[in-house]
Design a protein around this motif. Structure first.
Motif, short mmCIF file in Angstrom:
data_model
loop_
_atom_site.label_atom_id
_atom_site.label_comp_id
_atom_site.label_asym_id
_atom_site.label_seq_id
_atom_site.Cartn_x
_atom_site.Cartn_y
_atom_site.Cartn_z
N LYS A 1 0.82 -1.21 0.00
CA LYS A 1 0.00 0.00 0.00
C LYS A 1 0.85 1.27 0.00
CE LYS A 1 -4.20 -1.81 0.55
NZ LYS A 1 -5.32 -1.60 -0.37
N LEU A 2 2.15 1.09 0.16
CA LEU A 2 3.04 2.24 0.29
C LEU A 2 3.04 3.09 -0.97
CD1 LEU A 2 5.30 3.74 1.83
CD2 LEU A 2 6.90 2.22 0.70
N GLU B 1 10.58 -16.84 -1.80
CA GLU B 1 9.25 -17.27 -1.37
C GLU B 1 8.23 -16.14 -1.50
OE1 GLU B 1 7.49 -18.77 2.87
OE2 GLU B 1 9.40 -19.59 2.18
N PRO B 2 7.48 -16.09 -2.60
CA PRO B 2 6.44 -15.06 -2.72
C PRO B 2 5.36 -15.26 -1.64
CG PRO B 2 6.86 -16.16 -4.83
CD PRO B 2 7.52 -16.97 -3.78
N THR B 3 4.80 -14.16 -1.17
CA THR B 3 3.74 -14.26 -0.14
C THR B 3 2.51 -13.43 -0.48
OG1 THR B 3 4.73 -12.46 1.13
CG2 THR B 3 5.41 -14.70 1.72
N ALA B 4 2.55 -12.68 -1.60
CA ALA B 4 1.46 -11.74 -1.92
C ALA B 4 0.42 -12.39 -2.83
CB ALA B 4 2.03 -10.48 -2.57
N TYR B 5 -0.24 -13.43 -2.33
CA TYR B 5 -1.26 -14.11 -3.13
C TYR B 5 -2.58 -13.35 -3.07
CZ TYR B 5 2.14 -17.82 -3.36
OH TYR B 5 3.29 -18.52 -3.60
N PRO B 6 -3.46 -13.58 -4.05
CA PRO B 6 -4.76 -12.89 -4.03
C PRO B 6 -5.47 -13.09 -2.69
CG PRO B 6 -4.47 -14.05 -6.10
CD PRO B 6 -3.33 -14.46 -5.23
N LEU C 1 0.40 -16.35 -13.43
CA LEU C 1 -0.10 -16.27 -12.06
C LEU C 1 -0.65 -14.89 -11.74
CD1 LEU C 1 2.75 -18.24 -10.26
CD2 LEU C 1 0.35 -18.95 -10.40
N LYS C 2 -1.70 -14.87 -10.92
CA LYS C 2 -2.27 -13.60 -10.45
C LYS C 2 -1.79 -13.35 -9.02
CE LYS C 2 -6.41 -13.89 -13.36
NZ LYS C 2 -5.97 -12.79 -14.27
N TRP C 3 -1.55 -12.07 -8.72
CA TRP C 3 -0.97 -11.69 -7.43
C TRP C 3 -1.73 -10.53 -6.82
CZ3 TRP C 3 2.75 -14.87 -5.71
CH2 TRP C 3 3.40 -15.66 -6.65
N HIS C 4 -1.46 -10.30 -5.55
CA HIS C 4 -1.94 -9.09 -4.90
C HIS C 4 -0.86 -8.02 -5.11
CE1 HIS C 4 -4.10 -6.61 -1.99
NE2 HIS C 4 -2.92 -6.27 -1.53
N GLY C 5 -1.07 -7.11 -6.03
CA GLY C 5 -0.07 -6.10 -6.34
C GLY C 5 0.99 -6.64 -7.29
N GLN C 6 2.12 -5.96 -7.34
CA GLN C 6 3.18 -6.27 -8.30
C GLN C 6 4.39 -6.90 -7.63
OE1 GLN C 6 2.82 -5.81 -11.71
NE2 GLN C 6 0.71 -5.42 -11.07
N LEU D 1 -1.02 -10.28 2.81
CA LEU D 1 0.18 -11.07 2.63
C LEU D 1 0.29 -12.14 3.71
CD1 LEU D 1 0.86 -8.50 0.95
CD2 LEU D 1 3.25 -8.93 1.51
N PHE D 2 0.86 -13.28 3.36
CA PHE D 2 1.20 -14.27 4.35
C PHE D 2 2.52 -13.91 5.00
CE2 PHE D 2 -1.68 -16.69 1.62
CZ PHE D 2 -2.41 -17.44 2.54
N GLY D 3 2.80 -14.53 6.13
CA GLY D 3 4.16 -14.52 6.67
C GLY D 3 4.93 -15.59 5.92
#
Length: 999
Positions: A744-745, A769-774, A835-840, A899-901
């Motif tokens: 959100k920054l 390890e990506p964590t920003a899943y939908p 793949l779809k993500w939350h943000g970029q 985001l997940f941890g």
């Protein structure tokens, strides 16, 4: 040692001290020649040969220890030396390496046997220095002769070692970190005025004050003559900082300057002053070849607008026709020091006085130190006003101060890497660290978030003990919801406070390493609310529990015995670091009464601190008196204020954001002699009895913040490595990195944008390890991602393979079963791209994966690993053929973004990294047969936040399923150069600006 040997050791100490002192300016030189010269000059009739030197170093005794200490100090100084001044003797070696030590030995001309003894008795300290992200700069420190008068830093260094017991290595670490700051300030003698702005990031309660004291010492030695320290927003915080600087840097003679005698000193009633614990210069520095420090504030008095104050700012020039910054004036002028509260009125007085001597201000090299720089200093006002951006009051005064002092250097200090001054550089007049960012190392002996969590522990939960689990050793759960009065947990916390107090008194009596002042303070902090009305209610509750505790009677003693035997004793037996531990409760029992008396014999066991006045009354003034009390606090105890002797914490308070939460972690800090006694009672979600939806599991929240911070610090370390002599990352490029952690920054103003865009992050051989899943409610996106992986799942092996990795350093082997499969670079890239993500968040990693995969440039194939649990409990049907696969229970962070941890299990990582080529041999044939130089590894984790429900037809409801994964690219896949990160600049004409107009 015999009398003759002691005499020989004393002689050797004197001649070696003289010889080493003679090498201070030019670096190490032939030792034998220097020792012979000084021995002959003093007409010593003793054997001062190198053989005798070796013999005395290894024989023990007081004389040997003194000789060893002299060498330890000097060798550490040479080991750490950096910069152009070392070029003449360091032979191109890096600091803190065996090669540097060998170069020192060569210059000293030592025999092989002597080298071996010195290296054994005084080994090289190889800990890394601070991480530095910086603009390119023109060096000025250490060029030619030393700039300025080398006085206050050596004095501070001696104080730390002699008065506070710091080791030479610890002092050298501090000096190195302080030097990294000072060398990035402007040259105080330069004819061209330049304002350098930087940020130093430490840890909560980790010694940031010591660092900026070292920076001030080195800066005034170099020529800075006006030092303004912004010492927090509370009177006590300002007074604490003033006292610390006066005691450890300014010194007795400068404090007494102008006073009739010691009785007139503002520290006449201070125990440390009376016990001679303040630094002494042995005379006025100006009479001993240096310069004085004039205090414009005192412990009791903040800056006041007085006529004498204005005159004090008017620094006298010896050569009237030359500017003040000319060395012929600068080196003789006294430095002015003020510690100012971050308060609009106080800062306004200072600005007004400075405006009256505006003609001189352009000549004064000034240093502004902003302690807790993310509090009050940033401009948090609305930037979108029609009449132009408004500014918060303190930020406005800071801006005016910088405007008045063209030679001012601004250095902010914070414990939160994502501080506002760091992530919100919208206002170019503001305090964004455009020149440098320095991340301090976690100090030895510090207890931080990592010490209260089992981050990435490879030990299964069922095998964790007090010895191998931080959580089991130190953390206790609070039962009941926030609205309930859980007297059971609070009673246990109080009992532990009494027990740990008794343990401290026991150690005072039984442990030779603990003197009578070691445990001057013993405190418990209860942190439940910021509301003063609730503090009053909580005080009544604590007093009732204290009065009903029966600590001097049989019922209370029996309760203490049970807690001692079930909790305190088993933890201390394995975590006491060699400090005394009673064998039984009966051995500790005689000390229970004295502990109870120190805490509550005055019928005031509880102190409420919810305002400045509470602190100013002295009830919580740790400098003035010994405090063994229970403290109830709110905001006044959540930032900057050090609760000394803190041993038991009862923490239940909610906090709105990451930086606020980290600042509330008052249980972090140095706990020498009582690390094993520290306990944290904290609210947990699992057994909370129904927290409201907006409430979070505090313990997990701290863990999530810790992971973010450690990940970010690790990134900075990677990016700080120079490539072809150029920095990979400049401070202006850091906000886009932070935005990878906080999607959100954005810049505060809508018509502003970051000038740098993160394009690529390279991670050869590293676990990524990506964590920003939908989000959970984005079911279509989640289903889309799952469908992408189904063909991969369908191609997994029919049977599992057992993988393992043996860690030669720890001797631990971890293994797991997994289904395996294989993907071509083209097939893997097709999945990654879709793949779809939350943000970029994934875009920079995707750019790297594309670069190494297209045309199979640096990867031949990907091994797919789907780890399986040892039991069959957590399984779901997945894929076209509904095969049974393990699922993993993970939770998103309950913040503003989903985001997940950490998702992965730590025991899976080493196998993947070995197969990709970044770890040594695994000692496992199944792992080794998959190792290939150009092979990457993808590890799959089907994730559900809660156990799936079963539908009427017997199928599991998988609407919230997240097909998470981690990847390790081949260790050899470095890309076109050695850079690990790549940016594009939106406006290259303003490449040094962090924020530009969006238009």
């Amino acid at each position: 040692m015999s009398t003759a040997e002691n005499a020989n050791a004393d002689v050797l100490l004197k001649v070696h001290q003289a010889a080493l002192a003679g090498m201070q300016a030019a670096g190490p030189g032939p030792l034998g020649r220097a020792v012979a010269f000084y021995a002959e000059m003093q007409a010593f009739g003793h054997d001062v040969s190198e053989t005798t030197f070796r013999d005395i170093l290894t024989c023990g005794g007081e004389g040997a220890e003194a000789l060893k200490r002299a060498w330890r100090i000097q060798l550490t100084d040479w080991d750490y030396a950096n910069g152009p001044a070392t070029t003449a003797w360091a032979a191109g070696t890096e600091p803190r390496t065996d090669e540097r030590r060998a170069a020192i030995h060569d210059r000293l001309g030592l025999e092989p046997a002597t080298r071996k003894v010195l290296d054994a008795e005084i080994p090289v300290q190889k800990t890394a220095g601070p991480v530095v992200i910086s603009q390119e700069r023109k060096p000025w420190r250490g060029i030619g002769t030393q700039r300025g008068v080398d006085w206050y830093w050596p004095a501070y260094q001696r104080y730390l070692q002699e008065k506070k017991g710091w080791s030479p290595e610890t002092t050298a670490d501090l000096g190195d970190a302080a030097e990294r700051v000072v060398e990035r300030l402007a040259d105080p003698t330069s004819s061209e005025a330049y304002q350098s702005k930087g940020l130093v990031v430490g840890y909560v309660q980790s010694g940031k004050t010591a660092n900026f004291t070292g920076v001030i010492a080195k800066a005034i030695d170099a020529g800075y003559r006006l030092v303004i320290v912004l010492g927090g927003t509370l009177n006590l915080l300002r007074a604490q900082t003033q006292r610390r600087l006066d005691m450890e840097l300014v010194g007795r003679e400068n404090i007494l300057r102008g006073a009739g005698n010691e009785v007139d000193s503002d520290y006449a009633d201070d125990t440390a002053w009376l016990r001679n614990k303040f630094l002494s210069h042995g005379g006025m520095p100006s009479e001993l070849g240096a310069f004085d420090v004039e205090r414009l504030t005192t412990r009791a008095n903040d800056y006041k607008s007085l006529a004498q104050g204005i005159r004090a700012l008017q620094i006298e020039k010896r050569e009237k026709g030359l500017p003040l910054y000319d060395p012929r004036n600068l080196d003789h002028a006294a430095a002015r020091l003020m510690v100012v509260k971050k308060n609009k009125t106080v800062l306004a007085k200072l600005v007004k006085d400075l405006e009256k001597i505006k003609g001189l201000l352009g000549e004064i090299p000034a240093l502004i130190i902003d302690d807790e720089s993310d509090e009050a200093s940033p401009n948090t006002a609305n930037p979108n006003r029609s009449d132009g951006p408004d500014r918060t009051a303190i930020n406005q005064k800071l801006s005016e101060l910088l405007g008045l002092l063209p030679r001012a250097q601004y250095v902010g200090y914070t414990a939160t890497p994502f501080a506002n001054v760091f992530i919100d550089p919208s206002d170019t007049r503001d305090i964004f660290p455009k020149d440098f960012l320095i991340s301090l190392r976690r100090p030895d002996g510090y207890m931080g978030v990592q010490d209260f969590h089992d981050l990435d522990s490879k030990i299964p939960p069922q095998e964790r003990t007090f010895a191998n689990s931080n959580e089991k050793a130190y953390v206790r759960e609070i039962g009941g919801s926030i609205e309930e009065e859980d007297d059971i947990s609070l009673r246990k916390a109080l009992d532990m406070f009494v027990l740990t107090g008794a343990m401290k008194i026991y150690r005072e009596a039984e442990d030779p390493r603990v003197d009578e002042n070691h445990f001057r303070h013993h405190t418990m902090l209860v942190h439940e609310s910021r509301l003063t009305a609730e503090h009053s209610e909580l005080r009544g509750r604590l007093l009732r529990l204290w009065d009903e505790g029966g600590y001097t009677g049989p019922s209370g003693r029996e309760r203490l015995r049970e807690l001692f035997e079930s909790d305190l004793l088993p933890v201390s037996r394995v975590r006491a670091d060699g400090f005394a531990v009673p064998g039984s409760y009966d051995d500790l029992a005689p000390y229970i009464g004295p502990a109870w008396a120190r805490i509550g014999a005055d019928d005031r066991p509880v102190i409420v601190v919810n305002g400045d006045k509470d602190i100013e009354r002295g009830e919580a003034d740790f400098d003035r008196r010994a405090i063994w009390k229970i403290l109830i606090g709110g905001q006044k105890l959540s930032r900057g204020f050090t609760v000394e002797g803190l041993t038991v914490t009862y923490y239940r308070r909610r906090a709105g954001n990451a930086s606020t939460m980290m600042q509330m972690g008052r249980w972090f800090g140095f706990r020498r002699g009582y690390r094993d006694l520290v306990r944290l009672w904290i609210g947990r979600n699992e057994s909370s009895g129904g927290l409201r939806p907006q409430e979070i599991d505090l313990y997990e929240a701290f863990e999530g913040i810790c992971r973010d911070e450690e990940s970010f610090r690790a990134q900075l370390e990677q990016y700080s490595v120079m490539v072809n002599g150029k920095p990979q990352v400049t401070p202006a490029q850091v906000p886009p990195l932070v935005s990878q952690h906080f999607p959100k920054l954005k810049p505060t103003s809508r018509n502003k944008m970051y000038n740098a865009r993160l394009v690529e992050v390279r991670s050869p051989g590293q676990w990524s390890e990506p964590t920003a899943y939908p989000a959970e409610n984005q079911t279509a996106a989640l289903r889309h991602n799952t469908n992408l992986w189904i063909p991969v799942l369908d191609r997994l092996s029919d049977t599992t393979t057992h993988f393992s990795f043996h860690n030669a350093d720890t001797g631990i082997t971890h293994g797991f079963d997994a289904f395996t499969g294989q993907l071509t670079p083209e097939d893997a890239l097709a999945v990654f791209r879709s793949l779809k993500w939350h943000g970029q968040h994934f875009a920079p990693s995707l750019a790297y994966l594309e670069a190494i995969s297209e045309n199979r440039r640096e990867v031949d194939d990907w091994l797919v690993v789907a780890p399986q649990h040892s039991s069959s409990v957590q399984r779901i049907p997945l894929g076209t053929h509904k095969r049974s696969l393990s699922w993993f229970s993970r939770k998103r962070r309950q913040e503003r973004y989903p985001l997940f941890g950490a998702i992965s299990d730590p025991k899976h990582r080493a196998v993947a990294m070995r197969i990709a080529g970044s770890l040594p041999h695994s000692n496992d044939p199944n792992t080794e047969k998959h190792v290939a130089r150009r092979r990457g590894v993808i590890t799959l984790y089907p994730v559900l936040e809660q156990r799936p429900t079963v539908t009427a037809t017997g199928e599991a409801d998988l609407r919230g399923l997240v097909m998470a994964f981690a990847f390790v690219a081949p260790a050899a896949a470095h890309g076109q150069d050695e850079k690990v990160v790549r940016f594009t600049t939106i406006d290259s004409a303003q490449e040094d600006e962090a924020i530009i107009d969006a238009t």
